[in-house]
Design an enzyme around this catalytic site. Structure first.
Site, PDB file in Angstrom:
ATOM      1  N   HIS A  61       0.828  -1.209   0.000  1.00 16.38           N
ATOM      2  CA  HIS A  61       0.000   0.000   0.000  1.00 16.38           C
ATOM      3  C   HIS A  61       0.859   1.254   0.000  1.00 16.38           C
ATOM      4  O   HIS A  61       1.922   1.284   0.638  1.00 16.38           O
ATOM      5  CB  HIS A  61      -0.909   0.026   1.239  1.00 16.38           C
ATOM      6  CG  HIS A  61      -2.023  -0.964   1.196  1.00 16.38           C
ATOM      7  ND1 HIS A  61      -3.217  -0.716   0.571  1.00 16.38           N
ATOM      8  CD2 HIS A  61      -2.106  -2.219   1.694  1.00 16.38           C
ATOM      9  CE1 HIS A  61      -4.005  -1.780   0.692  1.00 16.38           C
ATOM     10  NE2 HIS A  61      -3.354  -2.707   1.364  1.00 16.38           N
ATOM     11  N   GLU A  83      -9.244   5.171  -3.804  1.00 12.97           N
ATOM     12  CA  GLU A  83      -9.592   4.977  -2.398  1.00 12.97           C
ATOM     13  C   GLU A  83      -9.153   6.156  -1.544  1.00 12.97           C
ATOM     14  O   GLU A  83      -9.763   6.456  -0.516  1.00 12.97           O
ATOM     15  CB  GLU A  83      -8.942   3.677  -1.897  1.00 12.97           C
ATOM     16  CG  GLU A  83      -9.583   2.417  -2.469  1.00 12.97           C
ATOM     17  CD  GLU A  83      -8.640   1.223  -2.494  1.00 12.97           C
ATOM     18  OE1 GLU A  83      -8.994   0.201  -3.106  1.00 12.97           O
ATOM     19  OE2 GLU A  83      -7.536   1.322  -1.914  1.00 12.97           O
ATOM     20  N   ILE A 116      -5.470   1.933   6.730  1.00 16.68           N
ATOM     21  CA  ILE A 116      -6.850   2.234   7.094  1.00 16.68           C
ATOM     22  C   ILE A 116      -7.714   2.174   5.846  1.00 16.68           C
ATOM     23  O   ILE A 116      -7.233   2.456   4.740  1.00 16.68           O
ATOM     24  CB  ILE A 116      -6.947   3.631   7.744  1.00 16.68           C
ATOM     25  CG1 ILE A 116      -8.340   3.881   8.320  1.00 16.68           C
ATOM     26  CG2 ILE A 116      -6.573   4.737   6.759  1.00 16.68           C
ATOM     27  CD1 ILE A 116      -8.454   5.152   9.163  1.00 16.68           C
ATOM     28  N   ALA A 118      -9.566   3.838   3.648  1.00 10.22           N
ATOM     29  CA  ALA A 118      -9.611   5.289   3.464  1.00 10.22           C
ATOM     30  C   ALA A 118     -10.758   5.766   2.594  1.00 10.22           C
ATOM     31  O   ALA A 118     -11.035   6.967   2.544  1.00 10.22           O
ATOM     32  CB  ALA A 118      -8.286   5.764   2.849  1.00 10.22           C
TER      33      ALA A 118
END
Length: 337
Positions: A61, A83, A116, A118
């Site tokens: 990520h 995202e 997270i 997002a």
């Protein structure tokens, strides 16, 4: 008969950056529906991918505020950008700088980037959550990050299926609305409790069958001193059936009160085998899970570790995960999901 959809390993890798996850999904293919793929993904992520696989997925990520991870595939890069679109569009220069500073502090403390779900969150909301989670103990934060990764994976699976056929796209749109509309409930059931039945997959009339994909009580053990899962640890699960409604502190008068439920040894991923039957509703009561740490590390301080916990009537449909963080002279645990 319902058509099946097959994808390549690289497609699954774009949904989750763990090589193990991608290989397992490719092996389990093809899938007849998005729900079936999500169910398989949950089982693979939580029960088959080890600690190293989790870390590999986290590393795939981009950091919040960045466009993409260094080696992100085209699908993953574009999905990641989408995202984070709300966070990026709502971020001022000062917030972006603060996010970068806190991301660096987080990575230094935990050893991986802050992860997270997002999508739809503003940069301010993400920053608040980052600061809140920074206070967690490492083992707690590691599990939270794994849950967040699963939510991202589910969203990307919906996008992947939406690229194939019109019918898959319709199902994905419905799934996304469900996913984004009830995030708090999704967190509480993460780990998977909606597996399509064999009858549903084959087109036969559906019957009531257990919807869990794993036993309601599970555990895994991480050896902090070695930085790896603890394999070969004997685990014992018991339930209280004594004359008194509750076991006494110190075990006084508890003889014969604990009844065997199941036992196993942890595998190479540090996860125990099946300790109870796979049932929708676990029997409420007081349970004791014990770990034979003395056999695992004879020179350690603890001959064994026992954890007593209660499952109430209102919790019988929940999943209880009891992870153990162990080193020769200390241990810690918490209620996982």
């Amino acid at each position: 008969m319902e058509a099946t959809l097959n994808f390549e390993e690289k497609d699954w890798l774009a949904c989750c950056g763990s090589t193990k996850f991608a290989k397992e999904m490719a092996s389990a293919s093809p899938f007849s529906s998005l729900d079936q793929a999500v169910s398989a993904a949950r089982d693979i992520w939580f029960n088959k991918v080890d600690v190293n696989g989790w870390l590999e997925a986290f590393a795939a990520h981009p950091q919040i505020g960045q466009s993409s991870a260094p080696a992100a595939a085209s699908h993953a890069a574009s999905w990641s950008k989408g995202e984070q679109s709300t966070a990026i569009s709502t971020a001022s220069t000062s917030i972006l700088q603060e996010l970068a500073d806190w991301n660096a502090r987080y990575r230094q403390k935990f050893g991986f980037i802050f992860l997270i779900f997002a999508s739809g969150r503003s940069s301010g909301e993400i920053l608040v959550e980052l600061k809140k989670r920074y206070e967690n103990r490492p083992i707690v934060e590691f599990e939270i990050a794994a849950q967040e990764q699963m939510k991202v994976t589910e969203l990307r699976l919906a996008k992947l299926f939406a690229t194939r056929t019109r019918s898959a796209a319709t199902g994905a749109a419905h799934y996304l609305l469900f996913f984004l509309g009830d995030l708090e409930d999704r967190v509480s059931i993460i780990g998977g409790h909606f597996t399509p039945t064999p009858e549903a997959s084959s087109g036969k009339p559906s019957q009531e069958v257990p919807t869990r994909t794993r036993p309601p009580i599970t555990t895994h053990i991480l050896d902090v001193s070695r930085g790896s899962p603890a394999a070969g640890v004997e685990v014992l699960l018991e339930m209280w059936h004594g004359a008194q409604p509750r076991p006494s502190f110190g075990g006084r008068g508890d003889a014969g009160g604990w009844v065997y439920q199941g036992s196993s040894k942890t595998n190479t991923d540090g996860r125990s085998g099946q300790l109870t039957s796979i049932v929708d509703a676990v029997k409420p009561g007081i349970y004791r899970i014990s770990f034979n740490t003395g056999e695992y590390n004879p020179s350690g301080f603890f001959p064994y570790v026992s954890i007593v916990f209660e499952i109430r009537e209102s919790q019988k449909l929940e999943h209880f995960h009891v992870p153990l963080l162990v080193s020769p002279f200390s241990f810690s645990t918490y209620r996982g999901s």
